[in-house]
Design an enzyme around this catalytic site. Structure first.
Site, mmCIF file in Angstrom:
data_model
loop_
_atom_site.group_PDB
_atom_site.id
_atom_site.type_symbol
_atom_site.label_atom_id
_atom_site.label_comp_id
_atom_site.label_asym_id
_atom_site.label_seq_id
_atom_site.Cartn_x
_atom_site.Cartn_y
_atom_site.Cartn_z
ATOM 1 N N GLN A 148 0.853 -1.186 0.000
ATOM 2 C CA GLN A 148 0.000 0.000 0.000
ATOM 3 C C GLN A 148 0.891 1.239 0.000
ATOM 4 O O GLN A 148 1.530 1.541 1.005
ATOM 5 C CB GLN A 148 -0.871 -0.056 1.256
ATOM 6 C CG GLN A 148 -1.811 1.104 1.456
ATOM 7 C CD GLN A 148 -2.354 1.112 2.885
ATOM 8 O OE1 GLN A 148 -1.832 0.445 3.777
ATOM 9 N NE2 GLN A 148 -3.393 1.893 3.119
ATOM 10 N N SER B 195 1.394 6.526 2.473
ATOM 11 C CA SER B 195 2.075 7.525 3.301
ATOM 12 C C SER B 195 3.321 8.081 2.635
ATOM 13 O O SER B 195 4.014 7.381 1.889
ATOM 14 C CB SER B 195 2.482 6.913 4.639
ATOM 15 O OG SER B 195 1.366 6.366 5.283
ATOM 16 N N SER C 96 4.941 -1.032 4.107
ATOM 17 C CA SER C 96 5.191 -2.380 4.632
ATOM 18 C C SER C 96 5.297 -3.366 3.486
ATOM 19 O O SER C 96 4.481 -3.352 2.566
ATOM 20 C CB SER C 96 4.052 -2.822 5.557
ATOM 21 O OG SER C 96 3.903 -1.924 6.615
ATOM 22 N N GLU D 34 -9.232 -1.476 5.729
ATOM 23 C CA GLU D 34 -8.117 -1.569 6.663
ATOM 24 C C GLU D 34 -8.652 -1.653 8.091
ATOM 25 O O GLU D 34 -8.229 -2.467 8.890
ATOM 26 C CB GLU D 34 -7.216 -0.342 6.504
ATOM 27 C CG GLU D 34 -6.047 -0.316 7.477
ATOM 28 C CD GLU D 34 -4.988 0.703 7.066
ATOM 29 O OE1 GLU D 34 -5.352 1.730 6.467
ATOM 30 O OE2 GLU D 34 -3.813 0.460 7.360
ATOM 31 N N SER E 298 -3.551 6.784 13.599
ATOM 32 C CA SER E 298 -3.006 6.868 14.962
ATOM 33 C C SER E 298 -4.144 6.910 15.977
ATOM 34 O O SER E 298 -5.303 7.154 15.636
ATOM 35 C CB SER E 298 -2.167 8.138 15.108
ATOM 36 O OG SER E 298 -3.011 9.272 15.039
ATOM 37 N N GLU F 11 -4.875 9.145 17.989
ATOM 38 C CA GLU F 11 -5.539 10.453 17.993
ATOM 39 C C GLU F 11 -6.516 10.566 16.828
ATOM 40 O O GLU F 11 -7.615 11.110 16.972
ATOM 41 C CB GLU F 11 -4.499 11.584 17.925
ATOM 42 C CG GLU F 11 -3.646 11.726 19.186
ATOM 43 C CD GLU F 11 -2.664 10.575 19.389
ATOM 44 O OE1 GLU F 11 -2.204 9.985 18.395
ATOM 45 O OE2 GLU F 11 -2.381 10.240 20.563
HETATM 46 C C1 LIG Z 1 4.809 -0.308 11.299
HETATM 47 C C2 LIG Z 1 4.180 0.641 10.335
HETATM 48 C C3 LIG Z 1 3.750 0.171 9.116
HETATM 49 C C4 LIG Z 1 3.169 1.042 8.189
HETATM 50 N N1 LIG Z 1 2.805 0.558 6.971
HETATM 51 C C5 LIG Z 1 2.315 1.403 6.037
HETATM 52 C C6 LIG Z 1 2.020 0.949 4.726
HETATM 53 O O1 LIG Z 1 2.147 -0.237 4.423
HETATM 54 N N2 LIG Z 1 1.575 1.821 3.805
HETATM 55 C C7 LIG Z 1 1.400 3.132 4.121
HETATM 56 O O2 LIG Z 1 0.970 3.864 3.245
HETATM 57 N N3 LIG Z 1 1.672 3.614 5.353
HETATM 58 C C8 LIG Z 1 2.139 2.779 6.314
HETATM 59 N N4 LIG Z 1 2.432 3.267 7.574
HETATM 60 C C9 LIG Z 1 2.309 4.695 7.822
HETATM 61 C C10 LIG Z 1 1.210 5.092 8.789
HETATM 62 O O3 LIG Z 1 -0.052 4.955 8.191
HETATM 63 C C11 LIG Z 1 1.505 6.526 9.238
HETATM 64 O O4 LIG Z 1 2.696 6.492 9.983
HETATM 65 C C12 LIG Z 1 0.394 7.081 10.107
HETATM 66 O O5 LIG Z 1 -0.747 7.317 9.331
HETATM 67 C C13 LIG Z 1 0.823 8.380 10.810
HETATM 68 O O6 LIG Z 1 1.362 9.294 9.914
HETATM 69 P P1 LIG Z 1 2.778 9.999 10.205
HETATM 70 O O7 LIG Z 1 3.747 8.950 10.482
HETATM 71 O O8 LIG Z 1 3.031 10.920 9.083
HETATM 72 O O9 LIG Z 1 2.564 10.830 11.533
HETATM 73 P P2 LIG Z 1 1.879 12.262 11.637
HETATM 74 O O10 LIG Z 1 0.654 12.281 10.819
HETATM 75 O O11 LIG Z 1 2.880 13.316 11.396
HETATM 76 O O12 LIG Z 1 1.476 12.244 13.157
HETATM 77 C C14 LIG Z 1 2.357 12.651 14.209
HETATM 78 C C15 LIG Z 1 1.535 12.818 15.469
HETATM 79 O O13 LIG Z 1 0.562 13.845 15.261
HETATM 80 C C16 LIG Z 1 -0.722 13.385 15.574
HETATM 81 N N5 LIG Z 1 -1.721 14.000 14.709
HETATM 82 C C17 LIG Z 1 -1.683 14.148 13.362
HETATM 83 N N6 LIG Z 1 -2.814 14.706 12.926
HETATM 84 C C18 LIG Z 1 -3.600 14.918 14.006
HETATM 85 C C19 LIG Z 1 -4.903 15.466 14.211
HETATM 86 N N7 LIG Z 1 -5.655 15.888 13.203
HETATM 87 N N8 LIG Z 1 -5.383 15.506 15.482
HETATM 88 C C20 LIG Z 1 -4.631 15.063 16.520
HETATM 89 N N9 LIG Z 1 -3.410 14.564 16.391
HETATM 90 C C21 LIG Z 1 -2.895 14.470 15.150
HETATM 91 C C22 LIG Z 1 -0.645 11.882 15.338
HETATM 92 O O14 LIG Z 1 -1.653 11.201 16.046
HETATM 93 C C23 LIG Z 1 0.745 11.563 15.824
HETATM 94 O O15 LIG Z 1 0.714 11.415 17.221
HETATM 95 C C24 LIG Z 1 2.993 2.406 8.514
HETATM 96 C C25 LIG Z 1 3.406 2.867 9.762
HETATM 97 C C26 LIG Z 1 3.988 2.007 10.677
HETATM 98 C C27 LIG Z 1 4.415 2.544 11.997
#
Ligand SMILES: Cc1cc2nc3c(=O)[nH]c(=O)nc-3n(C[C@H](O)[C@H](O)[C@H](O)COP(=O)(O)OP(=O)(O)OC[C@H]3O[C@@H](n4cnc5c(N)ncnc54)[C@H](O)[C@@H]3O)c2cc1C
Lengths: 418, 374
Positions: free
Chosen positions: A135, A138, A170, A253, A379, A381
């Site tokens: 997928q 991100s 992933s 998902e 997440s 949140e």
């Molecule tokens: C093990 C693992 C596997 C993954 N696999 C995939 C994959 O296969 N394909 C893929 O596309 N993605 C994948 N991801 C990505 C995952 O979907 C993102 O990491 C996740 O959506 C969070 O985005 P970010 O890392 O950019 O954090 P951010 O969006 O920057 O978030 C940082 C912090 O800000 C908070 N935050 C952000 N927006 C808000 C809001 N509106 N209100 C309150 N708090 C907020 C979040 O909760 C978090 O605590 C994977 C992630 C992990 C850890």
């Protein structure tokens, strides 16, 4: 209210049980049973090969992709039959990690938005484990705020040319196909300029670089796109409709992750029966029992909530945002359970070497993997926001990027940050 | 598997909800809370006429004979409406004791009147602080005469009879039925955290009693009946938790601060989301308990304890956070937030407190590790 199998369900269960006992790789069972949360190597041979063999066997036997129609390699079974299968498959299900994203998210998206030809060509190979999907959503700049992605797809004849970068993908390294969301228009509001594609991961210009995770594994990757060409025939939905298509993926998902989340409770309960504390066996210590009871009602609460959604599904109701509670509860519970188990081990709990640590370092591994559960696929949140807004009807967050053309939305760079 | 209430049961729920909305507004519970009334007598009479609480009492005993799932539905609505009724004592316990071990004469004498609401029964077990154990019971029966003090007894002032746990001549704990209008019984109201469900002190001085159930089996019987009552009480608790969550949500939509609805602040949204999660976990556990109760499953002890632990957590969380969302207004006597806060803490301790049920949960899970449904 009826919790027991109907006669048809009981027949399905015994058929599943018989087939599993005749066909499952029994030599892997002990190793699989001992695996901690997030591990898939049973310690006998090549894990990917074992996984593919089991998936292929299941598909030939009519036990793979249970809810998919037969013409796409599935078994045409009901939601309840799928649950029955899962409970019978037990530890062998741990072999299927590599297929979760394909079967749970990419496949259903293709099913909803793909052409008949795509579906007949791709889905059976996904169901049989011959082809692995990832997928590609991100990006470094956009995770929770998925609609803020920047990877560009520009039209050229009957192809699209893709440039940009995905991250946290992933299984990208092992994948044959990817589901890709890209920006096709920067002059409109962010949700409106997106388009969904699927692509061959061996396409020229795709480069996958594994990322080492905090727990030492490297399951997720960076994926770079340099002038990657995708035929227009591999577009899913209309140009500019990518957000709607992505919602299909994200909804699935939620169902596939949230529905069957491990919580660590069973492992902790078993462990409490074994380990000695200053009050004798941990299970006899009232403090331990009190913690166990609190975990128990979360574990059963999630399990029975899943049964409630399946019952609703079997009455023809759509899965809704209520399903967000699964991962939200399970994520912090895994983290909490693992910390508690380590506490029971005292200083010895520091040891993560599987040969030395009690119970195969299961809880140490859980400790180191569980933070990801609270982030991936929405997440904590974001899930709380979804429940508050979509279930309870509270106002949406105030957004400074609403109705603003994508190229005018403030970023860290425009704010003078890095 | 069909893990939900049937469409008939959902229709029942709609009509029971309408009944309580019309006949038991929060002001009715408040009326009992602010007066010396034992319970809402006019509501009790109407509930008796409708037969709502007689759902699980067989027709032959003057009940409706519908079943426990129906009774769970009614309990949930009673909890939601904060109904000031002796449900936990008279219906979930006294009637259950009689159905389980009453003689035909005892059943004929009391069950029809409990079903219709003409009579109220209660259970008198507790005498001292701390958990229930044989040493904590000093009340004694000799020659069919009871001496000792029970405190606090739910609905003790209004009840016609009490099922009393006391030491018998052989020093085991047995159960006895004591009619409370008889000689040798003195009742004194006791102030508790939730005066919308009144409690009393009962002093027995040679009151005449008759045995209920086998001698020496008192504590085992109490546990058995409490498992059943726990499921029903859990439904009252989730009904109350839902009402508290709804109140908090409505207020969050209506109150403005810093130029916006307070429900648009994430701190408030996330607090409400957590209340919802806790309630849904409790609801699912309660459904499982309802199923186990309705089919007399051997998983009832584990199911009842899960339902009870989760429902207590959910109601206490929702009631406390409801006050938080309301700010200063939530701490006033005038606002209804404290009615739920009081009720949640009363229901948490009725039938034994949270730690008792946590204990029981782990014990029953160990005996029957199949937490899983199938
Ligand atoms: C093990 C693992 C596997 C993954 N696999 C995939 C994959 O296969 N394909 C893929 O596309 N993605 C994948 N991801 C990505 C995952 O979907 C993102 O990491 C996740 O959506 C969070 O985005 P970010 O890392 O950019 O954090 P951010 O969006 O920057 O978030 C940082 C912090 O800000 C908070 N935050 C952000 N927006 C808000 C809001 N509106 N209100 C309150 N708090 C907020 C979040 O909760 C978090 O605590 C994977 C992630 C992990 C850890």
């Amino acid at each position: 209210m009826n919790f027991d199998d109907t006669p048809e369900e009981a027949a399905f269960r015994s058929k599943a049980r018989d087939w599993i006992s005749a066909n499952a790789p029994r030599e892997l069972h002990a190793g699989l049973s001992k695996l901690g949360f997030g591990q898939s190597d049973a310690g006998v041979g090549d894990p990917m090969q074992a996984a593919k063999q089991w998936q292929k066997k299941k598909q030939e036997g009519g036990w793979a992709a249970l809810r998919w129609p037969r013409e796409y390699g599935g078994a045409g079974a009901s939601a309840i039959e799928q649950v029955i299968w899962q409970s019978e498959e037990g530890a062998y299900a741990k072999l299927g990690g590599a297929f979760t994203i394909g079967l749970g998210m990419c496949g259903p998206t293709l099913m909803t938005w793909g052409t008949e030809e795509d579906k007949r060509k791709r889905l059976p190979k996904l169901a049989s484990g011959e082809e692995i999907w990832c997928q590609l959503f991100s990006e470094p700049i956009a995770g929770s705020d998925l609609a803020g992605i920047r990877t560009r797809a520009a039209p050229e004849g009957d192809e699209w040319v893709v440039n940009g970068q995905k991250i946290w993908t992933s299984g990208a390294k092992e994948s044959d196909w990817g589901l890709l969301i890209a920006r096709t228009d920067t002059g409109v509001a962010k949700h409106r300029g997106l388009t969904m594609f699927f692509l061959d991961m061996k396409s020229p210009g795709v480069e996958v670089r594994p990322i080492k995770q905090m727990n030492g594994d490297a399951h997720f990757n960076e994926v770079y796109f340099t002038d990657v060409r995708i035929p227009d025939a591999q577009r899913l939905g209309a140009v500019g409709q990518g957000w709607t298509v992505a919602l299909t993926t994200l909804m699935n998902e939620r169902m596939s992750i949230g529905g069957s989340m491990p919580t660590g409770f069973d492992e902790l309960l078993n462990y409490a029966e074994e380990i000695e504390t200053e009050h004798g066996r941990a299970i006899n210590d009232p403090r331990v029992r009190s913690r166990l009871a609190s975990y128990a009602v979360k574990a059963t609460g999630l399990q029975y909530s899943a049964y409630r959604s399946i019952s609703a599904l079997s009455r023809g109701e759509e899965p809704g945002p209520e399903n967000s509670i699964g991962k939200l509860v399970a994520g912090s519970m895994l983290q909490d359970v693992s910390r508690f188990a380590l506490d029971l081990q005292g200083e010895y709990g520091l040891i993560i070497d599987e040969k030395l640590s009690p119970d195969n370092a299961r809880f140490q591994r859980m400790l180191m993997r569980s933070p990801a559960t609270r982030i991936e696929g929405g997440s904590d949140e974001i899930l709380r926001n979804i429940i508050a807004e979509r279930v309870l009807g509270l106002p949406a967050d105030i957004r400074v990027d609403k109705d603003v053309a994508f190229d005018r939305i403030p970023t860290a760079a425009s704010a003078g940050g890095r | 598997m069909q893990f939900d209430f049937s469409s008939e049961q959902k229709e029942l729920q709609t009509s029971v909800r309408r009944f309580f909305t019309d006949n038991s507004p929060n002001s009715a519970a408040r009326g009992v809370l602010e007066s010396t009334a034992g319970h809402d007598e006019s509501l009790w009479k109407k509930v008796g006429e409708q037969g709502f609480l007689a759902a699980a009492i067989p027709e032959a005993q003057g009940g409706v004979g519908a079943g426990y799932l129906e009774l769970c539905v009614v309990a949930q609505e009673a909890g939601r409406a904060l109904a000031a009724l002796p449900t936990v004592s008279s219906i979930y316990q006294a009637a259950e004791f009689l159905m389980a071990v009453g003689t035909p004469e005892q059943q004929a004498k009391w069950l029809p009147r409990l079903a219709s609401g003409e009579a109220i029964g209660t259970v008198a077990v507790t005498e001292a602080a701390g958990p229930l154990n044989p040493k904590a019971i000093t009340t004694r029966v000799t020659n069919q005469r009871l001496t000792g003090t029970k405190l606090p007894v739910a609905d003790g002032s209004a009840a016609d009879f009490a099922i009393v746990a006391a030491k018998d001549e052989h020093s085991g704990i047995s159960l006895f039925i004591a009619e409370l209008a008889a000689d040798g019984v003195e009742r004194t109201p006791v102030e508790t955290v939730d005066p919308s469900r009144k409690h009393a002190r009962l002093d027995f001085d040679g009151a005449v009693v008759e045995p209920l159930g086998a001698p020496g089996e008192g504590l085992a019987l109490i546990e058995r009946i409490r498992d059943r009552a726990a499921v029903l009480t859990a439904f009252e608790q989730i009904g109350g938790a839902q009402a508290a969550l709804d109140m908090a949500r409505d207020y969050a939509l209506q109150r403005f601060a810093f130029g916006r609805q307070i429900g648009s602040f994430q701190a408030i949204k996330h607090m409400l989301a957590d209340m919802y999660v806790s309630l849904e976990l409790a609801r699912s556990n309660a459904y499982y308990g309802a199923w186990a109760l309705s089919v007399d499953s051997d998983r009832l002890p584990a199911a009842a304890a899960s339902a009870r632990v989760a429902a207590t957590q959910a109601y206490q969380l929702c009631a406390a956070n409801n006050i938080q969302v309301h700010g200063g207004m939530g701490f006033t006597w005038e606002f209804d937030c404290h009615l739920h806060y009081r009720r949640s803490n009363y229901l948490a301790l009725a039938l034994g407190g949270p730690s008792h049920w946590e204990e029981r949960l782990i014990e029953s899970v160990r005996v029957n590790p199949a937490l899983k449904a199938a």
